[in-house]
Design a protein around this motif. Sequence first.
Motif, PDB file in Angstrom:
ATOM      1  N   THR A  66       1.394  -0.920  -0.463  1.00 33.46           N
ATOM      2  CA  THR A  66      -0.178  -0.132   0.125  1.00 33.46           C
ATOM      3  C   THR A  66       0.806   0.834   0.034  1.00 33.46           C
ATOM      4  O   THR A  66       1.077   2.103  -0.422  1.00 33.46           O
ATOM      5  CB  THR A  66      -1.140  -0.106   0.928  1.00 33.46           C
ATOM      6  OG1 THR A  66      -1.459  -0.792   1.355  1.00 33.46           O
ATOM      7  CG2 THR A  66      -2.376   0.463   1.011  1.00 33.46           C
ATOM      8  N   ALA A  70       0.996   4.109  -3.056  1.00 33.58           N
ATOM      9  CA  ALA A  70       1.042   5.595  -2.563  1.00 33.58           C
ATOM     10  C   ALA A  70       2.563   6.716  -3.417  1.00 33.58           C
ATOM     11  O   ALA A  70       2.391   7.337  -3.351  1.00 33.58           O
ATOM     12  CB  ALA A  70       0.879   5.584  -1.410  1.00 33.58           C
ATOM     13  N   ASP A  73       1.833   6.913  -6.631  1.00 40.40           N
ATOM     14  CA  ASP A  73       1.127   7.707  -7.189  1.00 40.40           C
ATOM     15  C   ASP A  73       1.310   9.522  -6.957  1.00 40.40           C
ATOM     16  O   ASP A  73       0.999  10.386  -7.987  1.00 40.40           O
ATOM     17  CB  ASP A  73      -0.664   7.540  -6.201  1.00 40.40           C
ATOM     18  CG  ASP A  73      -0.710   6.118  -6.603  1.00 40.40           C
ATOM     19  OD1 ASP A  73      -0.503   5.438  -7.374  1.00 40.40           O
ATOM     20  OD2 ASP A  73      -1.702   5.887  -5.652  1.00 40.40           O
ATOM     21  N   LYS A  90      -0.901  14.147  -0.343  1.00 40.42           N
ATOM     22  CA  LYS A  90      -1.070  12.872  -0.870  1.00 40.42           C
ATOM     23  C   LYS A  90       0.257  12.000   0.463  1.00 40.42           C
ATOM     24  O   LYS A  90       0.589  11.243   0.722  1.00 40.42           O
ATOM     25  CB  LYS A  90      -0.282  12.809  -2.100  1.00 40.42           C
ATOM     26  CG  LYS A  90       0.238  11.108  -2.666  1.00 40.42           C
ATOM     27  CD  LYS A  90      -0.881  10.136  -2.270  1.00 40.42           C
ATOM     28  CE  LYS A  90      -1.824   9.649  -3.052  1.00 40.42           C
ATOM     29  NZ  LYS A  90      -2.966   8.845  -3.003  1.00 40.42           N
ATOM     30  N   GLU A  93      -0.933  11.165   3.438  1.00 36.83           N
ATOM     31  CA  GLU A  93      -1.202  10.258   3.651  1.00 36.83           C
ATOM     32  C   GLU A  93       0.322   9.569   4.239  1.00 36.83           C
ATOM     33  O   GLU A  93       0.181   8.242   4.382  1.00 36.83           O
ATOM     34  CB  GLU A  93      -1.912   9.992   2.435  1.00 36.83           C
ATOM     35  CG  GLU A  93      -2.355   8.154   1.714  1.00 36.83           C
ATOM     36  CD  GLU A  93      -2.761   8.304   1.255  1.00 36.83           C
ATOM     37  OE1 GLU A  93      -3.039   6.738   0.397  1.00 36.83           O
ATOM     38  OE2 GLU A  93      -3.679   8.909   0.136  1.00 36.83           O
ATOM     39  N   ILE A  94       0.776   9.645   2.761  1.00 38.16           N
ATOM     40  CA  ILE A  94       2.179   8.569   3.135  1.00 38.16           C
ATOM     41  C   ILE A  94       2.896   8.548   4.250  1.00 38.16           C
ATOM     42  O   ILE A  94       3.399   7.363   5.296  1.00 38.16           O
ATOM     43  CB  ILE A  94       2.633   9.387   1.897  1.00 38.16           C
ATOM     44  CG1 ILE A  94       2.486   8.669   0.910  1.00 38.16           C
ATOM     45  CG2 ILE A  94       4.736   8.204   2.043  1.00 38.16           C
ATOM     46  CD1 ILE A  94       3.513   9.482  -0.744  1.00 38.16           C
TER      47      ILE A  94
END
Length: 433
Positions: A66, A70, A73, A90, A93-94
């Motif tokens: 996952t 990420a 992305d 992002k 999120e990482i």
Amino acid sequence: VLLSVWFEESSEALLSDAAPAEEEAEEPEEGAAAPTGPSKDTLYKLIPERIAQSDGMNDFNNMKKTLMQAEADYNEIPGGKEMAEAKEEKMKEIEGLKEQLANFENKFLEVKASWDPDPKAVAPWMNTLMDCATKGVYTFVAGGTFWPCTNMMNAFGTGKDLYAECEKVLSVYQKRHEIERNVPNTYIFKLVPNVFQEGETFDYNAAIDKIFTNWGLPLELEEGVKPPKLDVLVLYWWDVKEGDPVAAAKAIMATNKVKSLGLSNFPLEGLKMMVRAGVDVALVELCVPLGGLEHEQTKTIMAFCQLHGMKIVLSNALLGGLLTSTHVGRVTCPGDPFGTAMDPIGPVAEGRLLVQNFGGWKAFQGLLGTLSEVAKRHSVPLELVALRYYINRGCFPVIGVPWLGVDTMPDISKLETDFLEPSDMSQISKAFY
């Protein structure tokens, strides 16, 4: 499906701290004890496989994938002021994923380190039980030699603790499973008071404390620590006309050390006694002859249990491994005089007795033939046909731990789908009757 666990070796041998045996060890000196436990080569193969199969390892790997996705992305987001906010979101999120990955890594490292203190001799058994869990078993019964396939001293001897050996070893598996897997298990224990022994009062609190000790649970707790409870304790009663089973059941629950009460070997009148007295019974174990589910007496007991919300479990559903595809077409029963000798109190011994009372090996082959025919129609193992039939009849079948290796055990998870047609059920019922 419930798994009744019964170990060949003593708990002392399995829980010893003896070093792993070498593959080509020298002959021991005369009088010296032989090495116990698996070889080092076996352990070097077994332990990494188990670590790789653990939920800690799987969680770590999934989170790693996952995180990698990420990060990929993030790299795909174009530059420029207009995309700055998207890149910032992002990146947050990482960072969160990295924190989760670190937690999973710690859990994975705990699994790796947890092997060091375990007795090495018990490792193969732990592997077998873990494989059983992988195949869909989540309820384990502490088993052992019992009547009629045992000696009289085991059944009625003073101070006998029938299931202590299994409880001690199974407790190691319980701890290993908590470390390696996320899905919780349920453990069922048994208690068999000698109701024929006059002049002595059975101490149920002390008997449960013995199970706690065998299970590695402390009897004295620090202040504020919630006391542990056994998941299920099954009370076996030799004869409801002897002693007072209702008082025994109430005494067990009054200890506040048992979550749920089960009963074994109770006739309909005994069950009615419990209901009249207001005893909450969670499950009833049926110990019936092969084909006994088709008998009217058993049907009446099952209807009563279902009416009062008691779950029904069927003891020794696969006859210790005799009711399997392995024995279809065999001329003689394992352990027959002209075959290989078999332990008279081993896990197959009760199955042999049930086959004899069913009409003998020839009649049993007729039953196996019917089950095999149905199994071929649905492309499933014969054992799953028998187990699904029992489930459809309202029972949770109890099977024995596979002494010959987990490869002999079918994938229990396939029983979640009812693949038997009404015509199959009718055909099987006739074969059992």
